[in-house]
Design an enzyme around this catalytic site. Sequence first.
Site, PDB file in Angstrom:
ATOM      1  N   PRO A   1       0.783  -1.227   0.000  1.00 35.13           N
ATOM      2  CA  PRO A   1       0.000   0.000   0.000  1.00 35.13           C
ATOM      3  C   PRO A   1       0.821   1.286   0.000  1.00 35.13           C
ATOM      4  CG  PRO A   1      -0.230  -1.189   2.076  1.00 35.13           C
ATOM      5  CD  PRO A   1       0.456  -2.101   1.115  1.00 35.13           C
ATOM      6  N   ASN A   2       0.337   2.203  -0.802  1.00 34.72           N
ATOM      7  CA  ASN A   2       0.860   3.574  -0.921  1.00 34.72           C
ATOM      8  C   ASN A   2       2.173   3.673  -1.687  1.00 34.72           C
ATOM      9  OD1 ASN A   2      -1.250   4.976   0.506  1.00 34.72           O
ATOM     10  ND2 ASN A   2      -0.496   3.950   2.338  1.00 34.72           N
TER      11      ASN A   2
ATOM     12  N   ARG B   1       5.133  12.147  -3.556  1.00 41.41           N
ATOM     13  CA  ARG B   1       4.885  12.783  -2.247  1.00 41.41           C
ATOM     14  C   ARG B   1       6.032  12.414  -1.306  1.00 41.41           C
ATOM     15  NH1 ARG B   1      -0.987  11.522  -2.395  1.00 41.41           N
ATOM     16  NH2 ARG B   1      -1.481  12.411  -4.423  1.00 41.41           N
TER      17      ARG B   1
ATOM     18  N   TYR C   1      10.871   9.185   1.121  1.00 41.55           N
ATOM     19  CA  TYR C   1      10.817   8.013   0.244  1.00 41.55           C
ATOM     20  C   TYR C   1      11.546   8.190  -1.094  1.00 41.55           C
ATOM     21  CZ  TYR C   1       7.341   6.397   3.598  1.00 41.55           C
ATOM     22  OH  TYR C   1       6.717   5.987   4.749  1.00 41.55           O
TER      23      TYR C   1
ATOM     24  N   ASN D   1       8.279  -5.255  -0.917  1.00 42.64           N
ATOM     25  CA  ASN D   1       8.143  -4.205   0.078  1.00 42.64           C
ATOM     26  C   ASN D   1       6.666  -4.213   0.448  1.00 42.64           C
ATOM     27  OD1 ASN D   1       7.840  -1.986   1.649  1.00 42.64           O
ATOM     28  ND2 ASN D   1       9.062  -0.619   0.360  1.00 42.64           N
TER      29      ASN D   1
ATOM     30  N   ALA E   1       2.934  -0.869   4.808  1.00 31.34           N
ATOM     31  CA  ALA E   1       2.433  -0.948   6.183  1.00 31.34           C
ATOM     32  C   ALA E   1       1.974  -2.360   6.570  1.00 31.34           C
ATOM     33  CB  ALA E   1       1.291   0.049   6.362  1.00 31.34           C
TER      34      ALA E   1
ATOM     35  N   GLU F   1      12.879  -9.157   1.704  1.00 32.28           N
ATOM     36  CA  GLU F   1      12.049  -8.035   2.186  1.00 32.28           C
ATOM     37  C   GLU F   1      12.855  -6.743   2.062  1.00 32.28           C
ATOM     38  OE1 GLU F   1      10.866  -8.686   6.256  1.00 32.28           O
ATOM     39  OE2 GLU F   1      10.053  -6.651   6.479  1.00 32.28           O
TER      40      GLU F   1
ATOM     41  N   HIS G   1      12.822  -2.479   2.555  1.00 33.13           N
ATOM     42  CA  HIS G   1      12.196  -1.243   3.046  1.00 33.13           C
ATOM     43  C   HIS G   1      13.057  -0.055   2.653  1.00 33.13           C
ATOM     44  CE1 HIS G   1       9.090  -3.253   5.219  1.00 33.13           C
ATOM     45  NE2 HIS G   1       9.996  -4.103   5.676  1.00 33.13           N
TER      46      HIS G   1
ATOM     47  N   ARG H   1      12.254   4.548  13.114  1.00 37.29           N
ATOM     48  CA  ARG H   1      10.942   5.197  13.045  1.00 37.29           C
ATOM     49  C   ARG H   1      10.093   4.801  14.259  1.00 37.29           C
ATOM     50  NH1 ARG H   1       8.668   4.928   7.021  1.00 37.29           N
ATOM     51  NH2 ARG H   1       7.320   6.523   7.964  1.00 37.29           N
TER      52      ARG H   1
HETATM   53  O1  CA2 Z   1      10.283   2.014   4.424  1.00 41.35           O
HETATM   54  C1  CA2 Z   1       9.468   1.369   3.744  1.00 41.35           C
HETATM   55  O2  CA2 Z   1       9.714   0.960   2.607  1.00 41.35           O
HETATM   56  C2  CA2 Z   1       8.068   1.093   4.302  1.00 41.35           C
HETATM   57  O3  CA2 Z   1       7.691  -0.221   3.889  1.00 41.35           O
HETATM   58  C3  CA2 Z   1       7.163   2.138   3.704  1.00 41.35           C
HETATM   59  C4  CA2 Z   1       5.721   2.062   4.225  1.00 41.35           C
HETATM   60  C5  CA2 Z   1       5.724   2.069   5.756  1.00 41.35           C
HETATM   61  O4  CA2 Z   1       4.396   1.879   6.233  1.00 41.35           O
HETATM   62  C6  CA2 Z   1       6.617   0.988   6.324  1.00 41.35           C
HETATM   63  O5  CA2 Z   1       6.614   1.111   7.729  1.00 41.35           O
HETATM   64  C7  CA2 Z   1       8.046   1.124   5.819  1.00 41.35           C
HETATM   65  C8  CA2 Z   1       4.928   3.250   3.728  1.00 41.35           C
HETATM   66  C9  CA2 Z   1       4.871   3.354   2.238  1.00 41.35           C
HETATM   67  C10 CA2 Z   1       4.341   4.702   1.883  1.00 41.35           C
HETATM   68  O6  CA2 Z   1       4.828   5.028   0.606  1.00 41.35           O
HETATM   69  C11 CA2 Z   1       4.735   6.348   0.223  1.00 41.35           C
HETATM   70  C12 CA2 Z   1       5.509   6.711  -0.851  1.00 41.35           C
HETATM   71  C13 CA2 Z   1       5.506   8.018  -1.289  1.00 41.35           C
HETATM   72  C14 CA2 Z   1       4.694   8.946  -0.671  1.00 41.35           C
HETATM   73  C15 CA2 Z   1       3.903   8.572   0.385  1.00 41.35           C
HETATM   74  C16 CA2 Z   1       3.908   7.266   0.836  1.00 41.35           C
END
Ligand code: CA2
Length: 144
Positions: free
Chosen positions: A10-11, A18, A23, A75, A78, A99, A101, A108
Amino acid sequence: MKKILLLNGPNLNLLGTREPEKYGNVTLNQIEEKLRVKCADYGVELVCFQSNHEGDLVDKIQEAKNIGIEAVIINPGAYTHTSVAIRDAFLSVQIPFIEVHLTNIFSREPFRHHSYLSDIAAGCIIGLGAKGYFLAAETLLNSN
Ligand code: CA2
């Protein structure tokens, strides 16, 4: 190795659009394309899939077995911290996975410190940004 699956949760479709300070500014499409080319250099097909829905990711992991996927780079976003279902899917298909990240989840919030996948992963790459996907691919491409 003939076929690798790249899974993003997700996301991660928002990558490069963003929160670039957290990121990075590379889009998921750009990452997928570069990885596809790298894999093709080794004669390996890269199958890419991103979803914001847990069940879709579970379906893709189950399907991986039937379409000859030999390794997964994931990846889980969340879902890393919540998904027993994704863990169970990997346990059932027995396909090795790495995996990844982008951020260092250990620097965090405490709720990000636990992963439902890390202890059953072949390896984890954490906190190195998009480079993590390439390091994971290189590892798989250079394994027998
Ligand atoms: O660090 C990572 O790759 C995470 O998997 C990213 C997740 C977070 O919930 C994990 O704890 C760690 C969040 C992904 C959100 O991706 C975005 C990318 C660009 C803009 C906003 C969100």
